[in-house]
Design an enzyme around this catalytic site. Structure first.
Site, mmCIF file in Angstrom:
data_model
loop_
_atom_site.group_PDB
_atom_site.id
_atom_site.type_symbol
_atom_site.label_atom_id
_atom_site.label_comp_id
_atom_site.label_asym_id
_atom_site.label_seq_id
_atom_site.Cartn_x
_atom_site.Cartn_y
_atom_site.Cartn_z
ATOM 1 N N ASP A 52 -5.725 13.573 -25.523
ATOM 2 C CA ASP A 52 -5.775 12.189 -25.046
ATOM 3 C C ASP A 52 -5.059 11.346 -26.099
ATOM 4 O OD1 ASP A 52 -6.405 9.573 -24.522
ATOM 5 O OD2 ASP A 52 -8.544 9.928 -24.172
ATOM 6 N N TYR B 23 0.856 -1.195 0.000
ATOM 7 C CA TYR B 23 0.000 0.000 0.000
ATOM 8 C C TYR B 23 0.885 1.235 0.000
ATOM 9 C CZ TYR B 23 -4.997 -0.440 -0.017
ATOM 10 O OH TYR B 23 -6.291 -0.596 -0.438
ATOM 11 N N LYS C 250 -1.275 0.570 -25.005
ATOM 12 C CA LYS C 250 -1.584 0.477 -26.439
ATOM 13 C C LYS C 250 -0.267 0.543 -27.211
ATOM 14 C CE LYS C 250 -6.265 2.054 -25.534
ATOM 15 N NZ LYS C 250 -7.328 3.060 -25.770
ATOM 16 N N ARG D 60 -1.218 -2.570 -18.721
ATOM 17 C CA ARG D 60 -2.528 -1.922 -18.771
ATOM 18 C C ARG D 60 -2.581 -0.854 -17.684
ATOM 19 N NH1 ARG D 60 -6.638 -3.064 -21.630
ATOM 20 N NH2 ARG D 60 -5.400 -4.763 -22.497
ATOM 21 N N GLU E 63 -0.551 4.777 -0.591
ATOM 22 C CA GLU E 63 -1.362 5.980 -0.830
ATOM 23 C C GLU E 63 -0.516 7.230 -0.648
ATOM 24 O OE1 GLU E 63 -4.816 5.811 1.653
ATOM 25 O OE2 GLU E 63 -5.878 4.459 0.305
ATOM 26 N N THR F 188 -3.076 6.069 -22.182
ATOM 27 C CA THR F 188 -2.935 4.731 -21.628
ATOM 28 C C THR F 188 -1.477 4.345 -21.805
ATOM 29 O OG1 THR F 188 -3.341 3.633 -23.729
ATOM 30 C CG2 THR F 188 -5.269 4.067 -22.355
#
Ligand SMILES: *Cc1c(COP(=O)(O)O)cnc(C)c1O
Length: 418
Positions: free
Chosen positions: A195, A50, A224, A230, A52, A221
């Site tokens: 984008d 974790y 791609k 991903r 954060e 992303t």
């Protein structure tokens, strides 16, 4: 214990998926094959942590190595795209876009975005999305020559006074004139967002224009054409850094997926290499090689031509075959594409007039112009013989023989445990 002992069912399906990827021709333009190193990082112990917050400012202890990993990902992305600020935590492209809207807009603000059927993305204000309920999206289109109608975009900007102008698409095959869009935005005092989800690899490889130094904020992303895991990413000018970081965490997300961020760092390192420039150039050359054969065979290419990695072809007007029929026939032939709307498609999204396909994945396998010519020929045969299952099965055999010459993840096997 190895996955094959723990869970034979999942192992069996992973092996089947591996073989599907090996034996078929993957031509969905948003897909690619990551390196083994990227796969390894995804399956690494970083998934257990974790973290954060951001490097150096975490809400959990024990982040000293995770901080190094995330900082490397950030630094490499900055270098790759010439960015002032980068956030590598967005879980995917859609949440990256939502975070930018949250960072830069107020509910009810107006955004100019491209119409879905002209190549835009759902997250650019399609009525089915949550964002469309919060903000006022107005859609612009391409002109009859298939390029973005900049005169009309300017007219719309002057009329609607948008808070933001959004470019960057999913099915559009042409270069984008970022400078011209920026000039229009300046004229009306709008923010600029690009984008680059589809074309990030081509930009990183230096074969398409880079909006990052020009625009206020850019989303992408990483899975791609950029060929990473991903995931998503936001790049922006320093003045928006704080708002963007706050919108991603705690605005939208919880703990970052640090195994994915490690894999992003690896992908960025790969993309900074000289070989990646060759890869990006070959993606474009391969798309052109497909285009030549499709034009020879009498197909109607949307947007006039391809200047990137993909083609949108109107199979309905060209061959009286629907997008759905073409997709199914190609699937039977071992060639994966997707049916797609053409600009102002008179047909329904479930059975549109077009198919969309591209070259990032095939290029990763090492295929070049010669293979593209052969593949485009098979695609034409499959489309015009879409009702002939024997013919489609015969093409599938040819496809299998071709793909066997371009090994994928050599030596990898979930069932053998390698
Ligand atoms: C793929 C894509 C997205 C969404 O990415 P996901 O990772 O599927 O959420 C957003 N914008 C554009 C232009 C895309 O092509």
């Amino acid at each position: 214990m190895h996955i094959k002992q723990i869970d034979p069912d999942i192992t069996k399906y992973l092996e089947a998926e591996l073989n599907r990827q090996r034996e078929g021709l993957e031509m969905i333009p948003s897909e690619n094959f990551t390196s083994r190193a990227v796969l390894e990082a995804l399956g690494s112990v970083a998934t257990n942590k974790y973290a954060e917050g951001y490097p150096g400012r975490r809400y959990y202890g024990g982040c000293e190595f995770i901080d190094k990993i995330e900082q490397l990902a950030i630094d490499r992305a900055k270098e790759l795209f010439d960015a002032e600020h980068v956030n590598v935590q967005p879980l995917s492209g859609a949440p990256a876009n939502i975070a930018v809207y949250e960072a830069l807009l107020e509910p009810g603000d107006t955004v100019l975005g491209m119409d879905l059927s002209h190549g835009g993305h759902l997250t650019h204000g399609h009525p089915v999305t949550q964002s469309a309920h919060i903000y006022n999206f107005i859609r612009y289109k391409t002109n009859t020559e298939g390029v973005i109608d900049l005169d009309n975009l300017r007219k719309m900007a002057l009329e609607h006074k948008p808070k933001m102008i959004l470019v960057g698409y999913s099915a559009y095959s042409r270069e984008i004139d970022f400078e011209a869009v920026k000039a229009i935005a300046n004229e009306v005092g709008a923010l600029t967002m690009a984008d680059i989800a589809h074309i990030a690899g081509l930009i990183a490889g230096g074969v398409m224009k880079n909006p990052v130094p020009i625009f206020d904020v850019v989303t992408t992303t990483t899975h791609k054409s950029l060929r990473g895991p991903r995931g998503g990413m936001i790049l922006c000018k320093k003045q928006f850094a704080k708002a963007v970081n706050k919108a991603v965490f705690p605005g939208l997300q919880g703990g970052p997926h640090e195994n994915v961020i490690a894999a992003k760092a690896i992908a960025f390192k790969e993309a900074l290499s000289p070989e990646f420039k060759v890869y990006a150039a070959q993606i474009k050359a391969n798309a052109k090689a497909l285009e030549v054969v499709f034009i020879e065979n009498g197909y109607n290419i949307m947007f006039g031509k391809t200047e990137n990695h993909l083609l949108l072809v109107d199979v309905m007007s060209s061959k009286n075959v629907t997008g759905q029929q073409a997709e199914e026939a190609l699937d039977k032939a071992g060639i994966t594409v997707n049916k797609n709307m053409i600009p102002d498609d008179p047909r329904s999204p479930f059975d549109p007039s077009g198919i969309r396909f591209g070259t990032p994945a095939l290029t990763t396998r090492g295929m070049r112009e010669e293979e593209m010519k052969q593949i485009a020929g098979w695609m034409h045969e499959a489309i015009i013989n879409h009702e002939d299952d024997a013919k489609l099965a015969a093409i599938r055999e040819d496809v299998k023989q071709l793909t066997a010459r371009f090994p994928l993840y050599e030596g990898l096997s979930y069932e053998r445990g390698e």
